[in-house]
Design a protein around this motif. Sequence first.
Motif, PDB file in Angstrom:
ATOM      1  N   ASN A 369       0.828  -1.209   0.000  1.00 56.57           N
ATOM      2  CA  ASN A 369       0.000   0.000   0.000  1.00 56.57           C
ATOM      3  C   ASN A 369       0.866   1.265   0.000  1.00 56.57           C
ATOM      4  N   ILE A 370       1.961   1.206   0.759  1.00 54.37           N
ATOM      5  CA  ILE A 370       2.877   2.370   0.781  1.00 54.37           C
ATOM      6  C   ILE A 370       3.472   2.570  -0.616  1.00 54.37           C
ATOM      7  N   ALA A 371       3.887   1.457  -1.243  1.00 56.02           N
ATOM      8  CA  ALA A 371       4.459   1.564  -2.599  1.00 56.02           C
ATOM      9  C   ALA A 371       3.416   2.181  -3.535  1.00 56.02           C
ATOM     10  N   GLY A 372       2.154   1.766  -3.390  1.00 53.95           N
ATOM     11  CA  GLY A 372       1.071   2.314  -4.220  1.00 53.95           C
ATOM     12  C   GLY A 372       0.976   3.825  -4.055  1.00 53.95           C
ATOM     13  N   GLU A 373       1.053   4.290  -2.790  1.00 57.61           N
ATOM     14  CA  GLU A 373       0.953   5.742  -2.542  1.00 57.61           C
ATOM     15  C   GLU A 373       2.146   6.482  -3.153  1.00 57.61           C
ATOM     16  N   LEU A 374       3.338   5.910  -2.977  1.00 54.87           N
ATOM     17  CA  LEU A 374       4.541   6.571  -3.527  1.00 54.87           C
ATOM     18  C   LEU A 374       4.457   6.659  -5.047  1.00 54.87           C
ATOM     19  N   ILE A 375       3.927   5.608  -5.663  1.00 55.05           N
ATOM     20  CA  ILE A 375       3.805   5.591  -7.133  1.00 55.05           C
ATOM     21  C   ILE A 375       2.824   6.679  -7.584  1.00 55.05           C
ATOM     22  N   GLU A 376       1.731   6.794  -6.839  1.00 54.46           N
ATOM     23  CA  GLU A 376       0.718   7.791  -7.226  1.00 54.46           C
ATOM     24  C   GLU A 376       1.233   9.229  -7.095  1.00 54.46           C
ATOM     25  N   GLN A 377       2.225   9.408  -6.215  1.00 55.72           N
ATOM     26  CA  GLN A 377       2.758  10.777  -6.046  1.00 55.72           C
ATOM     27  C   GLN A 377       3.688  11.170  -7.186  1.00 55.72           C
ATOM     28  N   ARG A 378       4.027  10.219  -8.042  1.00 55.31           N
ATOM     29  CA  ARG A 378       5.026  10.496  -9.087  1.00 55.31           C
ATOM     30  C   ARG A 378       4.346  10.659 -10.443  1.00 55.31           C
ATOM     31  N   SER A 379       4.699  11.746 -11.149  1.00 53.10           N
ATOM     32  CA  SER A 379       4.005  12.005 -12.414  1.00 53.10           C
ATOM     33  C   SER A 379       4.450  11.031 -13.518  1.00 53.10           C
TER      34      SER A 379
END
Length: 457
Positions: A369-379
């Motif tokens: 889930n953390i990886a998912g959030e980090l990915i979403e923060q990246r354009s």
Amino acid sequence: MHNIDIDLVEMTLDVMKYAINRITNVSPSLGDIKKEEELFDLVGETITPKGIGGERAFQLFRDVLVKSTVPIDHPRHLAFVPASPTRAAVMFDLVTSASSVHGAYWMEGAGGIFCENQAMKWLISLTGMPDGAFGVFTSGGTAANLSAMVTAREYWRRSAAHVNRKGLIMTSVGAHSSIKAMAKVIDADVHLVETEDRLTADLLRREIRSLPAEKRQNLFAVVATGGTTNAGIIDDLEGIAGVCREEGLWYHVDAAYGGGALAADSVRHLFDGIEKADSITIDPHKWLFSPYDCGAVLYRDPSLALEAHKQEGSYLDIFKDEGASGFNPADYQIQLTRRLRGMPLWFSLATHGTDKYKWAVERGISLANIAGELIEQRSDLSLVRPPSLSCVLFRREGWDPQRYRDWTYRNHREGIALVTPTQWKTEKGYETVLRFCFINPDTTVEDIKLILDTLKD
Ligand SMILES: Cc1ncc(COP(=O)(O)O)c(C=O)c1O
């Protein structure tokens, strides 16, 4: 070579020292996989009439050969389904070998089989299967799936109408490759429902109804997946259980990867319906922190497995005697002589308690889930679908398959990480994407960020 001498003592000390160093090494090198010819050039012929000696052989392994392997427990090994055996389990794997126990029959393996059965009781309790359900440890998910499929097919063939028919198994595109491979072994056909997403009851029912009469007569089992290998998707287990009941089909759940998550309260509800399965595969060597190899097959009615797998032979007759009575793992799966491969799991469970297992599995889910959030923060990155269990599928905008492959090899070569691409089916066809699978609770958020940073241009 069975003598105890100074060479043996020295070799034993080398091995124990290596084992201690290895299990306390929290970040071993990611390995440099060489071609066979290169390895041969480095070590030469190792099998000779007089032997090269334990010291030399061990040195070659420690200094050359093991360096050409990937440590599956590296915290940044997020490819395929990695593993992360506990140190207690690894040490007990040594004890399992040192104890030289034949794990097929109670007559020889009672104390060890007792340990395995204690661990099995815990697995059964995670599934919620009814009283009487039980299982055995196998060499892995493939062998567990095969053992279950043989049991299902033999049960189906009890009916005279099915004796000479070629069976048919229904599963989905998301099912693991071992289902198709093991269907070949038992000469059964496989009907794939065209979805890599969640197999639902409606989809399954529609597919069964659309089968020509001949095929419908051959259909004997449905394989649902409790955590697909590619994306961590859990099929509609409750709904599929209902369809199998209505249609009189064997209901197998392949939870080889996802089964560990039965211990995690946060996602346990997603597996509702698994308790209705006729058989279940769970691999402790995936998400229950056992060393290779350790799979498990669980049966609602173990007597059906006994009927399918029990071997007969005059040399085995003694096992039918009262004096030899007890639980015989050989009777419930495809293998006769077997290592007591559930013992490392037992020791680790007994050592740490089941709460620590819950915590460690939850950690894999949190990391996803953390990886998912980090990915979403990246354009430059986007999620292909929301993380599921401990799997994350994501894309790097603008990259083609070759770019993903180059990135994988470069990161491995540079010792950063082992993360491999996969494919995800879209309306336009298959898209190459990246995939994380988290198992090791020691993987950190910094590890994830480090990997994501290598995806920048
Ligand atoms: C869902 C599933 N089933 C079966 C298997 C096969 O298990 P094994 O490699 O232990 O034979 C795997 C392996 O990744 C899997 O993910």
